[in-house]
Structure formats: C-alpha cells, structure tokens
Design an enzyme around this catalytic site. Sequence first.
Site, PDB file in Angstrom:
ATOM      1  N   SER A 102      26.171  57.268  58.604  1.00 24.15           N
ATOM      2  CA  SER A 102      27.251  57.751  59.475  1.00 24.15           C
ATOM      3  C   SER A 102      27.883  59.063  59.035  1.00 24.15           C
ATOM      4  O   SER A 102      28.799  59.556  59.714  1.00 24.15           O
ATOM      5  CB  SER A 102      28.340  56.680  59.595  1.00 24.15           C
ATOM      6  OG  SER A 102      27.909  55.632  60.426  1.00 24.15           O
ATOM      7  N   LYS A 105      28.108  61.574  61.758  1.00 26.13           N
ATOM      8  CA  LYS A 105      29.188  61.703  62.744  1.00 26.13           C
ATOM      9  C   LYS A 105      30.046  62.945  62.519  1.00 26.13           C
ATOM     10  O   LYS A 105      30.765  63.368  63.435  1.00 26.13           O
ATOM     11  CB  LYS A 105      30.054  60.438  62.745  1.00 26.13           C
ATOM     12  CG  LYS A 105      29.311  59.191  63.241  1.00 26.13           C
ATOM     13  CD  LYS A 105      30.228  57.991  63.286  1.00 26.13           C
ATOM     14  CE  LYS A 105      29.548  56.757  63.861  1.00 26.13           C
ATOM     15  NZ  LYS A 105      28.612  56.132  62.933  1.00 26.13           N
ATOM     16  N   SER A 159      34.192  54.989  62.094  1.00 25.12           N
ATOM     17  CA  SER A 159      32.731  55.062  62.166  1.00 25.12           C
ATOM     18  C   SER A 159      32.189  54.207  63.309  1.00 25.12           C
ATOM     19  O   SER A 159      31.183  53.517  63.158  1.00 25.12           O
ATOM     20  CB  SER A 159      32.109  54.635  60.833  1.00 25.12           C
ATOM     21  OG  SER A 159      30.901  55.325  60.595  1.00 25.12           O
ATOM     22  N   LYS A 264      34.289  61.315  55.256  1.00 23.06           N
ATOM     23  CA  LYS A 264      33.450  60.460  56.098  1.00 23.06           C
ATOM     24  C   LYS A 264      32.625  59.543  55.205  1.00 23.06           C
ATOM     25  O   LYS A 264      32.086  59.972  54.182  1.00 23.06           O
ATOM     26  CB  LYS A 264      32.506  61.291  56.989  1.00 23.06           C
ATOM     27  CG  LYS A 264      31.762  60.428  58.014  1.00 23.06           C
ATOM     28  CD  LYS A 264      32.704  59.909  59.063  1.00 23.06           C
ATOM     29  CE  LYS A 264      32.079  58.788  59.884  1.00 23.06           C
ATOM     30  NZ  LYS A 264      32.027  57.505  59.137  1.00 23.06           N
TER      31      LYS A 264
END
Length: 329
Positions: A102, A105, A159, A264
């Site tokens: 992720s 993203k 997420s 993140k």
Amino acid sequence: MPSAPAEAAGARRAVKKQAHGHVVKTPRVAKSFQGGRAQVAKSRRAAVVRAAPPRPSFGQILGLHGTQDDLDLKSSVALVIDQDTNEVLLRKNDSAVLPIASLTKLMTGIIVSEAKLPLDETITITQDDVDTEKGSSSRLKVGTTLSRGELMHLSLMSSENRAAHALGRTYPGGMAAFVSAMNIKARQLGMKDTQYVEPTGLSSRNQSSAHDLALLVSAASGDPMLREFSTSPGRMVDVGDRTLKFNNTNRLVHNPVWDIGLQKTGYISEAGQCLVMQAKVAGRKLIMVFLDSAGKLSRIGDAERVRTWLESAAPKLKAGGDTVVRRVN
C-alpha cells in the site's frame, strides 16, 4: 463393554501431534435405547488440522533477511536520508527491488491531486472495486457513496483499498489511463526501478526500491493535502445511515514524540511490513524507508531504533564531527 468414562479417556489418548499439524481422533457417540437400557455405539473419525505455512516475502526468498546491521533492524531494506541535504544516513539493501504493497497509495494520491479533480464530487463504490487479488475485506460496502476527498483521505490514512481503486476507476480515461499516469509520474520523478499495475498495492507486481520510494516521499511531502490526509489520527465518516470511525494504520502519528509530516504503511505477504515517513528527528527533516519487515510491529520498532540512534548522534552531527554512515549491503 467399556464405560463412558473409559471412552472419554480413550478419546483423549487418541490425540496425536505431528510436525505440521494435529491429527485429532474424536469419537462419534450415538445414543440408542433398547429394552430400557441406553447403549453407546461409537465410531472414530480422524480429523487432520493443518496450519498453512506463511507465504515467504520476496525479501525472504532473495535472502535479504540474512543481512546484519548495527541497529538490528527487522526490515530487510532500509534507507534514511536528510531531505534538505540529500545526505544518506543509513542504508541497507537499498538497491533491492521489491513489492511495495500500500505504499502504492502515495502515488495514487499524487495523481489524483495533480489532476485537480473536484474533491466534492461523489463516487459510488461498485463491484469493480472489490478486491479479487487477495480477497481482502473492506468497511466500504458496494453501493457506498462518498466524496472523492473522503476516498482520498481513507486511502492515505486507513489504507482503504476500495477507496483507492475507486479513485483510479473514476479517473478521466478509466483505470488504464490512471495506471499509465502513475508510471509516467514515476519516470518524471526519476524512479527508475518502479512499476505500477494498479492503484491499491494489492498486486505484488507493484514494485520499487528504497531509493525510488525516497523520491516519492519527497514529492508527496510537498503536497499539503497528502500531508494532512496521511497523518490524520482518525476520522468519522457517514456511510449511509451509519457513522464509522476510521483510524490511521501508523500508530506513530499518535505519539507526541514524533513530528511526522507524511507517512504511509503497507502490507501484503509478498512485501512484508512496509513503512515510509517524512519526519523531523534531532532537528533534521528526514525521509525514512523500511521495507519487508518481519512482524506486525517491527516496522514501528525499526523507526524507533533509527530515531534513538540519530538523537544520540545529534551532538556530533551538529558539531560537524566525523559521522559514519551506516551501510549494509
């Protein structure tokens, strides 16, 4: 005929353990009544319960976890850079190209932000947004309608995979155009080791290196919206007739010791536990990349170890003394 207690004892003795699972022999007991007497007829069935071994990450397959370092990091790949000077303070297997889960993203957020699409436009989650890659669950049910801004927020903070997929699906030109824009932007940023095939990170074909991810974090940290959304501790979201609480996947944003500008997290089995951050440590604005960490909290532990090390080294750094860059390849 054995008594009922004897039957129970026999069943307990029938439990056998094997190296990769448990073979459990359990009695099937049926009660029948004949001539006023209860008779127990028994049969045994062997039930084999086997725990599927965890799928190894790409880093484990490549043997990267065998690399030792002075900080005893659990991540097989690590990179810490001073964002202002580009000085590399720590590196470990930093040229390895691995799945990034992720962390993808962040690029999804950059593409949506730079497209200047209306954040108040409503988008409905459809069956197309349901994960068929990993079969992951989501709190955003098919039919849920949220604004593009809310989907961006949930994608970066929590997420949320369906949110990220919906952002790509509703991009002008559709998903193919969105993925193409992701890869074009990667080339523009100098991310030579990076490729994207979808916007969520569920695919192990989304891959990058620590150096490329540092470039991505640096670019994303220049966007106020991405900074705000990725570091929000939590958010209440109205979903139909319900209100749901979404939390940040990175517990460090709740820790007052940390001054985090952007972050993140990511995880799929092929990538291991991943974390990228832009944070101020010991008076320096740093970019941290941790990939393929083993253990759910180990990426957080690695960040803490690096912070402790840098704070202990801060007086020497400020004095301009010789500082050994920790490098492990």
